[in-house]
Design a protein around this motif. Structure first.
Motif, short mmCIF file in Angstrom:
data_model
loop_
_atom_site.label_atom_id
_atom_site.label_comp_id
_atom_site.label_asym_id
_atom_site.label_seq_id
_atom_site.Cartn_x
_atom_site.Cartn_y
_atom_site.Cartn_z
N GLU A 214 0.81 -1.23 0.00
CA GLU A 214 0.00 0.00 0.00
C GLU A 214 0.83 1.27 0.00
O GLU A 214 0.36 2.34 0.39
CB GLU A 214 -0.97 0.00 1.19
N GLU A 215 2.09 1.19 -0.46
CA GLU A 215 2.91 2.39 -0.56
C GLU A 215 2.43 3.30 -1.68
O GLU A 215 2.54 4.53 -1.57
CB GLU A 215 4.37 2.00 -0.80
N LEU A 216 1.90 2.72 -2.76
CA LEU A 216 1.38 3.54 -3.84
C LEU A 216 0.18 4.37 -3.39
O LEU A 216 0.05 5.55 -3.75
CB LEU A 216 0.99 2.65 -5.03
N MET A 219 1.41 7.25 -1.32
CA MET A 219 1.95 8.35 -2.12
C MET A 219 0.85 9.24 -2.66
O MET A 219 1.00 10.48 -2.68
CB MET A 219 2.78 7.77 -3.27
N LEU A 220 -0.25 8.63 -3.11
CA LEU A 220 -1.38 9.44 -3.60
C LEU A 220 -1.98 10.28 -2.48
O LEU A 220 -2.37 11.43 -2.69
CB LEU A 220 -2.44 8.53 -4.21
N VAL A 221 -2.07 9.72 -1.27
CA VAL A 221 -2.61 10.47 -0.13
C VAL A 221 -1.73 11.68 0.17
O VAL A 221 -2.22 12.77 0.51
CB VAL A 221 -2.73 9.54 1.10
N ARG A 229 7.46 10.51 -9.97
CA ARG A 229 8.46 10.01 -9.04
C ARG A 229 8.85 8.55 -9.29
O ARG A 229 9.91 8.12 -8.83
CB ARG A 229 7.93 10.13 -7.60
N LEU A 230 8.03 7.79 -10.01
CA LEU A 230 8.32 6.37 -10.20
C LEU A 230 8.52 6.00 -11.67
O LEU A 230 9.49 5.31 -12.01
CB LEU A 230 7.18 5.52 -9.61
N VAL A 231 7.61 6.43 -12.53
CA VAL A 231 7.66 5.99 -13.93
C VAL A 231 8.67 6.80 -14.74
O VAL A 231 9.56 6.24 -15.40
CB VAL A 231 6.25 6.08 -14.57
N MET A 232 8.55 8.12 -14.71
CA MET A 232 9.42 8.97 -15.52
C MET A 232 10.91 8.79 -15.23
O MET A 232 11.72 8.72 -16.17
CB MET A 232 9.00 10.44 -15.36
#
Length: 348
Positions: A214-216, A219-221, A229-232
């Motif tokens: 549930e780290e993703l 991050m949204l919260v 921060r992750l894909v680019m």
């Protein structure tokens, strides 16, 4: 149960029960049985055809077992509906599933494009640490395996080519064959396949574990964008690392081919190095570097696409990682075919 599990015991009892019950005149008296459990009652119940016989005497403690069996009734599995054209349903589902993934992949490309523009406008606030870390993990740590595989591929290709060229007296053309095949095709493709299996699986597993833990969501919260921060950072890092890995793989493969040529055809290393620039035009080298950049971006996008779609369970994590690697390698080979068609007349 242990006694009934012995060989042919249950088969013998079932045959006797069937013979007695089939006569239709049997009178059952179980009152002399000292003790009976549910397994024994079930055995009698099956022998009676799942209903009480006409004449039955039970001990006081046995009535409860057969009342439960009567209440449960006969076990019947639901009838499965036969599908006459199930392959059409399967094919349709597969096509819809493919277009669903394609739509998500296009959305991811659009998101990365927006994040890259945001990064260009404000480079100071960009994820430099993430880009640097991904370059180290996907690029520097892959130098060993790419060097080993590239060297061995060069040796094998040179050895087999030398055997054929010797039959036609074309030993001097070994440099042309190795240079064109490795620099234009094998080097970029080999490096991309190794990176897809090594770094692509790592990216998918990393994002999948972040989904499971549930780290993703956290991050949204906190208002942190997954894409920025992750894909680019992974896309930029592989776009930088892959051309460098292609140069490294090409070099090691050519060194391996040079060693095999010296052993098999007695071609000196000086001749090999002097002949190589004339045998391979510069356009092929630039095509190889361009392939490396495109392959790196595709591997990162495919890995992140499947990583972000993983459900919060371990089964989905394993399945998603496997699918990610297979899809990344397939996409790389398709992209290489497109390069071969588009640049068909370039570099010769």
């Amino acid at each position: 149960m242990h006694a009934l599990a012995h060989r042919k015991v249950m088969k013998t009892l079932s045959a006797k029960f069937k013979q007695v019950h089939g006569s239709g005149e049997a009178q059952w008296d179980l009152s002399a049985i000292d003790s009976m459990d549910h397994i024994g009652a079930q055995m009698f119940w099956q022998a009676w055809g799942y209903k009480r016989p006409a004449s039955l005497k039970l001990a006081p403690g046995q009535e409860e077992f057969f009342k439960r069996l009567e209440a449960a009734g006969k076990l019947e599995l639901p009838r499965q509906r036969k599908q006459h054209m199930g392959w059409i349903t399967t094919l349709g589902g597969g096509i819809l599933h493919f277009f669903e993934h394609l739509q998500g992949f296009v959305k991811l490309i659009g998101q990365v494009t927006q994040d890259l523009w945001r990064f260009v406008k404000s480079p100071i606030r960009g994820p430099w640490k993430e880009i640097s870390a991904n370059i180290f993990h996907a690029g520097f740590q892959a130098l060993g395996i790419t060097a080993l595989v590239g060297f061995l591929i060069g040796v094998v290709l040179s050895y087999l080519s030398a055997q054929q060229l010797r039959n036609f007296g074309g030993d001097i053309y070994l440099v042309n064959l190795l240079g064109m095949s490795i620099i234009r095709e094998l080097g970029p493709l080999l490096a991309a396949i190794l990176v897809a299996g090594r770094s692509g699986s790592s990216i998918t597993a990393q994002l999948g574990v972040m989904r499971v833990t549930e780290e993703l969501d956290a991050m949204l919260v906190m208002g942190i964008s997954h894409g920025f921060r992750l894909v680019m950072p992974k896309v930029v890092a592989l776009a930088i690392s892959m051309p460098l890995l292609v140069i490294w793989t090409d070099t090691m493969a050519l060194v391996g081919g040079m060693v095999a040529a010296k052993i098999e055809l007695n071609l000196s290393a000086r001749y090999f190095i002097q002949k190589l620039p004339d045998a391979v035009p510069l356009a092929n080298y630039m095509i190889g570097l361009g392939k490396g950049t495109v392959f790196g971006m595709l591997i990162a996008l495919v890995s992140c696409h499947f990583g972000l779609r993983i459900q919060p369970n371990t089964e989905s994590l394993g399945r998603g990682t496997t699918t990610s690697v297979v899809t990344a390698i397939t996409v790389v080979i398709l992209a290489d075919a497109v390069f071969a068609i588009v640049f068909n007349g370039v570099g010769f």
